[in-house]
Each structure stands twice: as C-alpha cells, then as structure tokens.
Write a protein that holds these residues in place. Structure first.
Motif, mmCIF file in Angstrom:
data_model
loop_
_atom_site.group_PDB
_atom_site.id
_atom_site.type_symbol
_atom_site.label_atom_id
_atom_site.label_comp_id
_atom_site.label_asym_id
_atom_site.label_seq_id
_atom_site.Cartn_x
_atom_site.Cartn_y
_atom_site.Cartn_z
ATOM 1 N N GLU A 88 31.492 -15.980 -38.247
ATOM 2 C CA GLU A 88 30.733 -17.581 -38.424
ATOM 3 C C GLU A 88 30.899 -18.657 -37.552
ATOM 4 N N GLU A 89 32.117 -17.716 -36.202
ATOM 5 C CA GLU A 89 32.961 -18.798 -35.632
ATOM 6 C C GLU A 89 32.023 -18.612 -34.278
ATOM 7 N N SER A 90 32.084 -16.697 -34.192
ATOM 8 C CA SER A 90 31.424 -15.889 -32.984
ATOM 9 C C SER A 90 29.506 -17.035 -32.671
ATOM 10 N N GLU A 91 29.194 -16.803 -34.170
ATOM 11 C CA GLU A 91 27.992 -16.783 -33.844
ATOM 12 C C GLU A 91 27.662 -18.791 -33.409
ATOM 13 N N ALA A 92 28.297 -19.535 -33.923
ATOM 14 C CA ALA A 92 27.959 -21.204 -33.449
ATOM 15 C C ALA A 92 28.584 -21.501 -31.650
ATOM 16 N N VAL A 93 29.634 -20.428 -31.776
ATOM 17 C CA VAL A 93 29.891 -20.159 -29.560
ATOM 18 C C VAL A 93 29.226 -19.576 -28.975
ATOM 19 N N LEU A 94 28.172 -17.944 -29.771
ATOM 20 C CA LEU A 94 27.283 -17.644 -29.093
ATOM 21 C C LEU A 94 25.989 -18.887 -29.055
ATOM 22 N N ARG A 95 25.934 -19.476 -30.148
ATOM 23 C CA ARG A 95 24.510 -20.236 -29.967
ATOM 24 C C ARG A 95 24.850 -21.098 -28.875
ATOM 25 N N SER A 96 26.169 -22.450 -28.903
ATOM 26 C CA SER A 96 26.478 -22.837 -28.150
ATOM 27 C C SER A 96 25.970 -22.355 -26.452
#
Length: 181
Positions: free
Chosen positions: A118-126
C-alpha cells in the motif's frame, strides 16, 4: 578518489561524487568494495555538507539502492531512502526536476521488496504523477516508474490493475527506445 584525497584531505566534500561514481563501477563489477565506498560517501556527506544538500541525498539514495538491489537488505535501505526523499522534498519544486520522483520511485521499489504494498503504491503513484507532469507520459523514466507500480500491484495480487500498466509501459518503451528493448 586517491588523488582527490591527497589533494583535499579525507574529509573534503569534493570526494563525495568520485566515491559514489567509483562505488557504482564497483557495484556493476560485483566488487564488495561498493558498500564500503558508499558508506564512506554517506559518512562524508553527513559531516561535510548541509543537511539539505543534494549530494547528501544522492549519497543516501545510492547506498540505499545498493543495499536493497545488490545485498538484498531492503530493511537497512528503507531509512536511508526516506532520509534522501525528505532532503529532495525540500529541494527544487520545478516540475522538470526528476530527482524528487526518482527518489520516490527508489523508495517505492524498496517498500515493494519489504511487502509494504500500500505504501509502495502511494509513493510510486506520486512519483508517476510528478514524472508525467514534468517529463511527459512517454519519457523512459515515466515508463520505468509505471513498470515499478505495475510490479507492486502484481505482487499485491492485483493482476487486473497491473496488466494494462505493464502493456502500456512496454508499448511506450518500444515507441521511445525502438529496437533497444
């Protein structure tokens, strides 16, 4: 590196960039010296540079990347990559500044390896959003970041979301790089 040390002394900040570059070469060759060189660069950056200096972020990022990619130590890499990202967030906010989204993408990959999807996804989407705005949808860095996001979604079991990202990114890389991929 030895010449820089002899000219300026072992604690001079001019040694940071050559240390990072030599470590990159050592890493590509599989030399164990890469970790020691990167640790020296980080130690020197922390003592010789202002906390917000870009070379400090660069040294931290390179050590973090080396730890999770080459030594399979993502837990050790994560705090270094977070520190580098905080430095980059305080730097230039210019949309074409690729260093901030690159730091985000590197942290996102590390978080993926740690299973923090979840955190990886958020950082990568940013990172992906910043790259699209700054460099465009078809820039190779943007497409590479989209692949990292697709990998995260895939590892999280979200195959239906990952597949179109993979396919679009591969098509984009073929358009951009041609026969090179």
């Amino acid at each position: 590196v030895a010449i820089e040390r002899d000219l300026y002394g072992s604690k001079h900040p001019r040694r940071i960039v050559p240390l990072i570059n030599l470590a990159a070469l050592a890493s590509r060759r599989g030399d164990a010296d890469a970790t020691a060189l990167l640790n020296e660069a980080v130690d020197l950056a922390r003592t010789a540079l202002r906390p917000e200096h870009d070379d400090r972020a660069w040294a931290l990022t390179e050590l973090g990347r080396h730890l999770y990619l080459n030594e399979n130590k993502p837990a050790e890499a994560e705090p270094l990559l977070r520190e580098a990202l905080e430095i980059r967030k305080k730097g230039s906010s210019h949309p074409k500044n690729w260093k901030l989204p690159r730091s985000e993408a590197t942290l996102g990959q590390c978080l993926m390896r740690l299973g923090k999807f979840e955190e990886s996804e958020a950082v990568l989407r940013s990172a992906l959003d910043r790259l699209k705005k700054g460099l465009g949808d078809r820039h190779r860095m943007t497409l590479g970041c989209a692949i990292y996001l697709a990998q995260t979604l895939q590892r999280a079991g979200r195959f239906a979301e990952a597949r179109p990202l993979f396919l679009d990114s591969i098509a984009g890389l073929k358009e951009t790089l041609g026969a090179k991929i």
